[in-house]
Design a protein around this motif. Structure first.
Motif, PDB file in Angstrom:
ATOM      1  N   LEU A  86       0.683  -1.282  -0.091  1.00 29.24           N
ATOM      2  CA  LEU A  86       0.159   0.101  -0.156  1.00 29.24           C
ATOM      3  C   LEU A  86       0.736   1.318  -0.073  1.00 29.24           C
ATOM      4  N   ASN A  87       1.867   1.409   1.042  1.00 26.40           N
ATOM      5  CA  ASN A  87       2.639   2.555   1.132  1.00 26.40           C
ATOM      6  C   ASN A  87       3.523   2.818  -0.037  1.00 26.40           C
ATOM      7  N   LEU A  88       3.940   1.764  -0.707  1.00 28.79           N
ATOM      8  CA  LEU A  88       4.885   1.752  -2.102  1.00 28.79           C
ATOM      9  C   LEU A  88       3.865   2.550  -3.317  1.00 28.79           C
ATOM     10  N   PHE A  89       2.567   1.914  -3.202  1.00 25.99           N
ATOM     11  CA  PHE A  89       1.627   2.422  -4.348  1.00 25.99           C
ATOM     12  C   PHE A  89       1.365   3.757  -4.231  1.00 25.99           C
ATOM     13  N   LEU A  90       1.191   4.360  -2.951  1.00 26.06           N
ATOM     14  CA  LEU A  90       0.814   5.373  -2.528  1.00 26.06           C
ATOM     15  C   LEU A  90       2.088   6.323  -3.035  1.00 26.06           C
ATOM     16  N   PHE A  91       3.354   6.153  -2.650  1.00 26.83           N
ATOM     17  CA  PHE A  91       4.469   6.685  -3.007  1.00 26.83           C
ATOM     18  C   PHE A  91       4.737   7.032  -4.386  1.00 26.83           C
ATOM     19  N   ASN A  92       4.601   5.940  -5.249  1.00 29.67           N
ATOM     20  CA  ASN A  92       4.596   5.851  -6.611  1.00 29.67           C
ATOM     21  C   ASN A  92       3.619   6.777  -7.272  1.00 29.67           C
ATOM     22  N   ASN A  93       2.285   6.817  -6.579  1.00 32.06           N
ATOM     23  CA  ASN A  93       1.330   7.567  -7.321  1.00 32.06           C
ATOM     24  C   ASN A  93       1.763   9.213  -7.068  1.00 32.06           C
ATOM     25  N   ILE A  94       2.127   9.472  -5.960  1.00 32.56           N
ATOM     26  CA  ILE A  94       2.509  10.986  -5.600  1.00 32.56           C
ATOM     27  C   ILE A  94       3.730  11.241  -6.334  1.00 32.56           C
ATOM     28  N   LEU A  95       4.684  10.262  -6.484  1.00 36.06           N
ATOM     29  CA  LEU A  95       6.004  10.624  -7.280  1.00 36.06           C
ATOM     30  C   LEU A  95       5.245  10.866  -8.956  1.00 36.06           C
ATOM     31  N   LEU A  96       4.293   9.976  -9.219  1.00 40.19           N
ATOM     32  CA  LEU A  96       3.952  10.205 -10.477  1.00 40.19           C
ATOM     33  C   LEU A  96       3.261  11.828 -10.819  1.00 40.19           C
ATOM     34  N   LEU A  97       2.784  12.088  -9.661  1.00 39.62           N
ATOM     35  CA  LEU A  97       1.925  13.487  -9.837  1.00 39.62           C
ATOM     36  C   LEU A  97       3.029  14.779  -9.779  1.00 39.62           C
ATOM     37  N   ILE A  98       3.998  14.355  -8.994  1.00 44.39           N
ATOM     38  CA  ILE A  98       5.098  15.405  -9.029  1.00 44.39           C
ATOM     39  C   ILE A  98       5.762  15.553 -10.530  1.00 44.39           C
ATOM     40  N   MET A  99       6.139  14.267 -11.007  1.00 45.66           N
ATOM     41  CA  MET A  99       6.583  14.324 -12.230  1.00 45.66           C
ATOM     42  C   MET A  99       5.694  15.145 -13.286  1.00 45.66           C
ATOM     43  N   LEU A 100       4.369  14.758 -13.292  1.00 44.50           N
ATOM     44  CA  LEU A 100       3.444  15.215 -14.074  1.00 44.50           C
ATOM     45  C   LEU A 100       3.248  16.872 -14.096  1.00 44.50           C
ATOM     46  N   SER A 118      10.849  11.207 -17.275  1.00 45.23           N
ATOM     47  CA  SER A 118      10.961  10.804 -15.984  1.00 45.23           C
ATOM     48  C   SER A 118       9.474  10.234 -15.548  1.00 45.23           C
ATOM     49  N   SER A 119       8.365  10.798 -16.021  1.00 43.60           N
ATOM     50  CA  SER A 119       7.027  10.513 -15.766  1.00 43.60           C
ATOM     51  C   SER A 119       6.848   9.087 -16.097  1.00 43.60           C
ATOM     52  N   LEU A 120       7.648   8.466 -17.141  1.00 42.48           N
ATOM     53  CA  LEU A 120       7.525   7.022 -17.636  1.00 42.48           C
ATOM     54  C   LEU A 120       7.808   6.031 -16.642  1.00 42.48           C
ATOM     55  N   ILE A 121       8.787   6.444 -15.663  1.00 45.52           N
ATOM     56  CA  ILE A 121       9.214   5.408 -14.579  1.00 45.52           C
ATOM     57  C   ILE A 121       8.252   5.109 -13.548  1.00 45.52           C
ATOM     58  N   PRO A 122       7.491   6.114 -12.859  1.00 47.33           N
ATOM     59  CA  PRO A 122       6.606   5.577 -11.998  1.00 47.33           C
ATOM     60  C   PRO A 122       5.489   4.737 -12.764  1.00 47.33           C
ATOM     61  N   THR A 123       5.173   5.149 -13.976  1.00 46.20           N
ATOM     62  CA  THR A 123       4.040   4.462 -14.770  1.00 46.20           C
ATOM     63  C   THR A 123       4.356   3.026 -14.931  1.00 46.20           C
ATOM     64  N   LEU A 124       5.765   2.715 -15.368  1.00 48.34           N
ATOM     65  CA  LEU A 124       6.124   1.573 -15.517  1.00 48.34           C
ATOM     66  C   LEU A 124       6.089   0.646 -14.204  1.00 48.34           C
ATOM     67  N   TYR A 142       7.177  -2.769 -24.166  1.00 48.07           N
ATOM     68  CA  TYR A 142       6.658  -2.000 -25.234  1.00 48.07           C
ATOM     69  C   TYR A 142       6.822  -0.609 -25.095  1.00 48.07           C
ATOM     70  N   LEU A 143       6.179  -0.124 -23.640  1.00 50.29           N
ATOM     71  CA  LEU A 143       6.140   1.207 -23.254  1.00 50.29           C
ATOM     72  C   LEU A 143       7.187   1.764 -23.395  1.00 50.29           C
ATOM     73  N   LEU A 144       8.436   1.181 -22.719  1.00 49.04           N
ATOM     74  CA  LEU A 144       9.635   1.739 -22.494  1.00 49.04           C
ATOM     75  C   LEU A 144      10.294   2.135 -23.731  1.00 49.04           C
ATOM     76  N   PHE A 145      10.239   1.077 -24.546  1.00 47.18           N
ATOM     77  CA  PHE A 145      11.059   1.184 -25.967  1.00 47.18           C
ATOM     78  C   PHE A 145      10.499   2.041 -26.894  1.00 47.18           C
ATOM     79  N   TYR A 146       9.073   2.104 -27.119  1.00 46.77           N
ATOM     80  CA  TYR A 146       8.380   2.962 -28.058  1.00 46.77           C
ATOM     81  C   TYR A 146       8.902   4.435 -27.451  1.00 46.77           C
ATOM     82  N   THR A 147       8.868   4.564 -26.222  1.00 43.85           N
ATOM     83  CA  THR A 147       8.872   5.915 -25.740  1.00 43.85           C
ATOM     84  C   THR A 147      10.465   6.340 -26.059  1.00 43.85           C
ATOM     85  N   LEU A 148      11.353   5.425 -25.447  1.00 41.15           N
ATOM     86  CA  LEU A 148      12.743   5.844 -25.398  1.00 41.15           C
ATOM     87  C   LEU A 148      13.321   6.011 -26.721  1.00 41.15           C
ATOM     88  N   LEU A 149      12.889   4.887 -27.729  1.00 40.05           N
ATOM     89  CA  LEU A 149      13.727   4.894 -28.943  1.00 40.05           C
ATOM     90  C   LEU A 149      13.657   6.484 -29.856  1.00 40.05           C
TER      91      LEU A 149
END
Length: 446
Positions: A86-100, A118-124, A142-149
């Motif tokens: 649960l706590n990791l999930f919350l942390f991940n979401n707030i990190l994503l929000l900060i990036m956005l 960077s917003s790609l990483i929490p999504t991944l 797929y997500l990572l390589f399409y975007t990073l390429l």
């Protein structure tokens, strides 16, 4: 801008405490409302702090980000109930929000690029950590390589711009008109994949189908908008080349939109259908944006915000059915009108938003986009009429197939919606229909 960013930053300790799930969610809503009160109603950057500021375009998208992230926590009750990290999930979401928030409020092109990637990483992490099928690894790749390429050429393009003009500020770059083809393609491709344009869209349905409900909501609600936002920012100094090459993207998107609509009509998976419908909608957004007309730019911005709310709401509905039935297949999700009659109202309201019925914001966006694309070329009327027609067709297919018909015989007990779910759907649908009354927010920022 810094005060909003700091407010979100100081929520990280809360994420790591016990029994703080709903507290974090309430605080996110609080921050959203504070942000609504700081109305940035101007077409130049306001509340500037260091490299961050906010203008009309950023304002709508940052607000949408906060809103969707708050709703993500509300929708992810299964994570809360099963205590699934649960706590990791919350942390991940707030990190994503900060990036956005950082990527939407950056005034420098390089900072935007940095947070955009960077917003790609929490999504991944969301997809790999909380997805519920073994194919999620493939979806993540797929997500990572399409975007990073395509984002490396963009980085080189940004450094080239800096070498030529000596600045990376969006507003100072607008004084230049570059005439260098490779630059145009390297700057645009990263955003086209993120949108996603037809032909580079394959990562999206995969990622959506494998992601948990929160991952789907943030992907549909915000991630696709990052591409459109980037285009709104870089097209002003690539206008000359745009006049030359933009017809390519418009034609690909219109033809692709029609083809994707056909793909939608033969989906049996609820989530895949909604994901492909996102590709069709972003196709029309991209076409309108590329005409570079006033109506096209306003319409694409309007439809981006409207689609963020409508599509996210549909993913919530699909997840509500999935939590009850344990399947997302349309063969099992049948006749839900008998089991959850009051949920059918929400299916109806959000499906009608998806096919741009009045009084939703989607309608305003589509009228503007259709206007701009037809004024760009009369010939596009043919594809646009097909696109609009099939958009209604697959939405009706989704609604009637899931709500009507004989219920699946394997269902033996059933629970109607909880208050949390109705509130969640209301908070998607209500802003969508309220914003049409304040539509100058979406149209007068140019």
């Amino acid at each position: 801008m810094l005060k909003i960013i700091l407010m979100v930053l100081f929520m990280f300790p809360l994420c790591l405490m016990k029994y703080m799930y709903w507290t974090v969610q309430s605080f996110l809503f609080l921050i959203s409302f504070i942000f609504i009160m700081m109305n940035m109603y101007s077409n130049y950057f306001m509340s500037i702090s260091y490299l961050f500021g906010c203008d009309m375009i950023s304002y709508g998208l940052i607000l949408l980000s906060m809103w969707i992230v708050s709703l993500m926590l509300m929708a992810s009750q299964s994570v809360f109930k099963n205590n699934n990290y649960l706590n990791l999930f919350l942390f991940n979401n707030i990190l994503l929000l900060i990036m956005l928030i950082l990527s939407f409020s950056s005034m420098s092109l390089f900072m935007f690029y940095l947070f955009f990637e960077s917003s790609l990483i929490p999504t991944l992490f969301l997809i790999l950590g909380w997805g519920y099928q073994p194919e999620r690894l493939q979806a993540g790749v797929y997500l990572l390589f399409y975007t990073l390429l395509v984002s490396l050429p963009m980085l080189i393009g940004i450094f080239y711009l800096y070498k030529i003009s000596g600045t990376m500020n969006f507003y100072l770059l607008n004084n230049y008109l570059f005439n260098y083809e490779i630059l145009y393609f390297s700057m645009l491709m990263a955003f086209l994949v993120k949108m996603p344009m037809f032909l580079v869209h394959l990562w999206l349905p995969k990622a959506h189908v494998e992601a948990p409900v929160s991952g789907s909501m943030i992907l549909a609600g915000i991630m696709l908008k990052l591409g459109g936002y980037g285009l709104l920012r870089v097209l002003p100094f690539l206008q000359n080349l745009g006049m030359k090459f933009n017809f390519i993207w418009i034609s690909i998107s219109l033809v692709g939109g029609v083809l994707v609509s056909f793909i939608c009509l033969c989906q049996t998976d609820l989530k895949a259908l909604i994901a492909y419908s996102s590709v069709a909608h972003m196709g029309i957004v991209l076409s309108g944006l590329m005409t570079m007309s006033y109506m096209g730019l306003c319409g694409s911005y309007t439809l981006m915000i409207a689609h963020g709310l409508a599509s996210s709401g549909l993913f919530c509905l699909a997840n509500i059915s999935y939590e009850r039935l344990g399947s997302r297949s349309l063969f099992i999700n049948k006749g839900l009108l008998n089991y959850m009659p009051s949920m059918s109202l929400w299916w109806f309201l959000l499906c009608s938003a998806n096919m741009a019925a009045p009084p939703t914001l989607n309608l305003l966006g589509e009228i503007f986009l259709i206007n701009s694309i037809v004024s760009w070329s009369w010939f596009s009327m043919l594809l646009l009429s097909l696109l609009s027609f099939f958009s209604v067709a697959y939405t009706l297919y989704l609604y009637s197939y899931s709500q009507h018909g004989k219920g699946f015989s394997g269902i033996y007990s059933f629970l109607g919606g909880s208050i949390r779910e109705y509130l969640l759907l209301f908070l998607h649908w209500f802003p969508l229909n309220l914003l049409i009354l304040k539509s100058e927010m979406c149209t007068l920022w140019l």
